[in-house]
Write a protein that holds these residues in place. Structure first.
Motif, PDB file in Angstrom:
ATOM      1  N   THR A  68       0.834  -1.210   0.000  1.00  6.73           N
ATOM      2  CA  THR A  68       0.000   0.000   0.000  1.00  6.73           C
ATOM      3  C   THR A  68       0.860   1.248   0.000  1.00  6.73           C
ATOM      4  O   THR A  68       0.610   2.200  -0.750  1.00  6.73           O
ATOM      5  N   ILE A  69       1.896   1.264   0.832  1.00  2.00           N
ATOM      6  CA  ILE A  69       2.799   2.411   0.884  1.00  2.00           C
ATOM      7  C   ILE A  69       3.507   2.580  -0.452  1.00  2.00           C
ATOM      8  O   ILE A  69       3.673   3.706  -0.948  1.00  2.00           O
ATOM      9  N   PRO A  86       1.899   2.029  10.449  1.00  2.00           N
ATOM     10  CA  PRO A  86       2.811   1.658   9.351  1.00  2.00           C
ATOM     11  C   PRO A  86       3.304   2.847   8.538  1.00  2.00           C
ATOM     12  O   PRO A  86       4.320   2.735   7.836  1.00  2.00           O
ATOM     13  N   PHE A  87       2.604   3.964   8.617  1.00  2.00           N
ATOM     14  CA  PHE A  87       2.962   5.127   7.808  1.00  2.00           C
ATOM     15  C   PHE A  87       3.907   6.084   8.535  1.00  2.00           C
ATOM     16  O   PHE A  87       4.429   7.015   7.934  1.00  2.00           O
ATOM     17  N   ILE A  88       4.112   5.855   9.827  1.00  2.00           N
ATOM     18  CA  ILE A  88       4.977   6.760  10.599  1.00  2.00           C
ATOM     19  C   ILE A  88       6.422   6.679  10.111  1.00  2.00           C
ATOM     20  O   ILE A  88       7.075   7.707   9.885  1.00  2.00           O
ATOM     21  N   VAL A 209      -6.109   5.531  14.576  1.00  3.78           N
ATOM     22  CA  VAL A 209      -6.784   4.294  14.181  1.00  3.78           C
ATOM     23  C   VAL A 209      -7.896   4.605  13.186  1.00  3.78           C
ATOM     24  O   VAL A 209      -8.602   5.612  13.323  1.00  3.78           O
ATOM     25  N   ARG A 210      -8.066   3.723  12.204  1.00  3.70           N
ATOM     26  CA  ARG A 210      -9.091   3.895  11.167  1.00  3.70           C
ATOM     27  C   ARG A 210      -8.965   5.280  10.529  1.00  3.70           C
ATOM     28  O   ARG A 210      -9.921   6.042  10.438  1.00  3.70           O
ATOM     29  N   CYS A 211      -7.775   5.588  10.074  1.00  3.63           N
ATOM     30  CA  CYS A 211      -7.491   6.930   9.560  1.00  3.63           C
ATOM     31  C   CYS A 211      -7.705   7.002   8.047  1.00  3.63           C
ATOM     32  O   CYS A 211      -7.442   6.041   7.324  1.00  3.63           O
ATOM     33  N   LEU A 212      -8.157   8.161   7.599  1.00  4.77           N
ATOM     34  CA  LEU A 212      -8.248   8.451   6.174  1.00  4.77           C
ATOM     35  C   LEU A 212      -6.935   9.094   5.764  1.00  4.77           C
ATOM     36  O   LEU A 212      -6.537  10.128   6.308  1.00  4.77           O
ATOM     37  N   ILE A 213      -6.268   8.471   4.793  1.00  4.82           N
ATOM     38  CA  ILE A 213      -4.889   8.826   4.456  1.00  4.82           C
ATOM     39  C   ILE A 213      -4.775   9.151   2.972  1.00  4.82           C
ATOM     40  O   ILE A 213      -5.374   8.488   2.125  1.00  4.82           O
ATOM     41  N   ASP A 303       8.518  14.676  14.387  1.00 10.42           N
ATOM     42  CA  ASP A 303       7.374  15.445  14.855  1.00 10.42           C
ATOM     43  C   ASP A 303       6.116  14.935  14.153  1.00 10.42           C
ATOM     44  O   ASP A 303       5.950  15.096  12.940  1.00 10.42           O
ATOM     45  N   ALA A 304       5.217  14.306  14.913  1.00  8.40           N
ATOM     46  CA  ALA A 304       4.012  13.706  14.335  1.00  8.40           C
ATOM     47  C   ALA A 304       3.141  14.735  13.619  1.00  8.40           C
ATOM     48  O   ALA A 304       2.400  14.394  12.684  1.00  8.40           O
ATOM     49  N   LYS A 305       3.248  15.974  14.017  1.00  5.40           N
ATOM     50  CA  LYS A 305       2.424  17.029  13.407  1.00  5.40           C
ATOM     51  C   LYS A 305       2.676  17.144  11.907  1.00  5.40           C
ATOM     52  O   LYS A 305       1.794  17.552  11.143  1.00  5.40           O
ATOM     53  N   SER A 306       3.870  16.749  11.477  1.00  5.21           N
ATOM     54  CA  SER A 306       4.236  16.891  10.068  1.00  5.21           C
ATOM     55  C   SER A 306       3.440  15.964   9.150  1.00  5.21           C
ATOM     56  O   SER A 306       3.419  16.168   7.937  1.00  5.21           O
ATOM     57  N   MET A 307       2.772  14.952   9.720  1.00  5.76           N
ATOM     58  CA  MET A 307       1.986  14.039   8.888  1.00  5.76           C
ATOM     59  C   MET A 307       0.483  14.167   9.169  1.00  5.76           C
ATOM     60  O   MET A 307      -0.290  13.263   8.854  1.00  5.76           O
ATOM     61  N   VAL A 308       0.090  15.290   9.733  1.00  5.66           N
ATOM     62  CA  VAL A 308      -1.319  15.521  10.066  1.00  5.66           C
ATOM     63  C   VAL A 308      -1.825  16.779   9.370  1.00  5.66           C
ATOM     64  O   VAL A 308      -1.135  17.797   9.335  1.00  5.66           O
TER      65      VAL A 308
END
Length: 327
Positions: A68-69, A86-88, A209-213, A303-308
């Motif tokens: 998927t990635i 898995p996307f982190i 969890v159950r995220c739209l990506i 920094d997790a904020k970078s993927m939000v």
């Protein structure tokens, strides 16, 4: 005169059917497991909700997040529903990925289940436990469950058996004595005498969890498409919450399960754990990063904020659209 008549006819068709004036946006959306948690995509497809938002959406099942990635990186797909874990690593390596929303911000759905001879988690010392593969979310969930009970990974043997059907088979064949499964996949084993040792949500482990990506590239270049997809996703969630009978039928269709008890548990788990509006909690996601960093110290700098990007959900909430949808 005939040309004029054709022109009038063309305008009439345009006025009566405005959607014909522009082709629907073609998108490919991926779900990564055959579990009820992915029902929002299934419902949106089967109830023609994608069509309502001018989306020609193809659904694709990909086993696991590695392909998927790769597909996301190659621009072969536009949307994914998946856990964030898995996307982190992909994001930390500079990969283009963004979480638009998450239906839960803690680990849910999973249960730790064991052979009938095992009644307590402490009894797993020295035993074999099935996971999907090393480094995926089942690995980290098992690790953290064991840690809460004073057990280190050196005191057990983790066996990479594959996805949930393979883990169930490994339990039945006696290759392992325990595993972690999504509800309702545990129910048939419990009926056979296997023991549920833990519901993972009791631990309140931080996670997306159950995220739209999707990707930032798509968010920037096709913002209207992304917004329409998010609206279709949300409307399908409302359908699941309010149309229980039909939602269970669709879940049964995709999971190939006709057992009413299993479908009821699947629907209950999905509906009871859904957060609306589905904002991504940056603090919870950062907590998940910290969990991963115990084995991968380099992630401590991420920094997790970078993927939000909560902007799409915020726009829909600020406009009153979400409140109107879920009233």
């Amino acid at each position: 005169m005939k040309s004029f008549a054709k022109l009038l006819l063309g305008w009439a068709v345009f006025l009566i059917c405005p959607t014909l004036s522009s082709a629907a946006d073609r998108v490919t959306a991926v779900y990564t497991s055959i579990a009820a948690a992915y029902a929002p995509f299934w419902v949106a497809k089967d109830k023609n909700i994608f069509d309502k938002y001018n989306l020609d959406a193809s659904l694709v099942y990909m086993r696991g997040t590695v392909p998927t990635i790769a597909a996301l990186a190659n621009n072969d797909i536009e949307f994914v529903q998946s856990g964030a874990a898995p996307f982190i690593n992909y994001a930390a390596r500079g990969g283009d990925v963004v979480l638009l929303g998450c239906l839960a911000n803690k680990v849910i759905d999973y249960v730790l289940i064991a052979h009938p001879s095992i009644s307590r988690i402490e009894q797993l010392r020295g035993k074999t436990i099935a996971i999907s593969r090393s480094g995926d979310q089942t690995y980290y969930y098992v690790r953290d469950i064991l840690k809460r009970y004073g057990i280190t990974l050196k005191e057990v043997r983790l066996v990479q058996t594959g996805l949930q059907p393979e883990r169930v088979a490994a339990l039945r064949q006696g290759l392992v004595v325990a595993s972690i499964l999504n509800r309702p996949n545990n129910l048939v084993l419990e009926q056979e005498g296997y023991k549920r040792l833990l519901d993972i949500e009791d631990l309140k482990l931080p996670a997306g969890v159950r995220c739209l990506i999707t990707t930032r590239k798509l968010l920037k270049s096709r913002s209207a498409t992304v917004e329409n997809f998010a609206m279709a996703w949300l409307e399908s969630i409302r359908f699941i919450l309010t149309q229980k009978k039909e939602a269970k039928q669709i879940i049964g269709k995709y999971t190939r399960n006709t057992d009413e008890v299993h479908l009821e548990e699947a629907w209950r788990s999905l509906s009871a754990q859904t957060e609306v509006p589905p904002y991504v909690s940056v603090s919870q996601l950062q907590g998940q990063v910290s969990m991963l960093a115990e084995d991968q110290p380099d992630l401590n700098r991420f920094d997790a904020k970078s993927m939000v990007d909560n902007s799409v959900i915020k726009k829909l909430e600020d406009s009153g659209w979400i409140k109107k949808l879920f009233r």
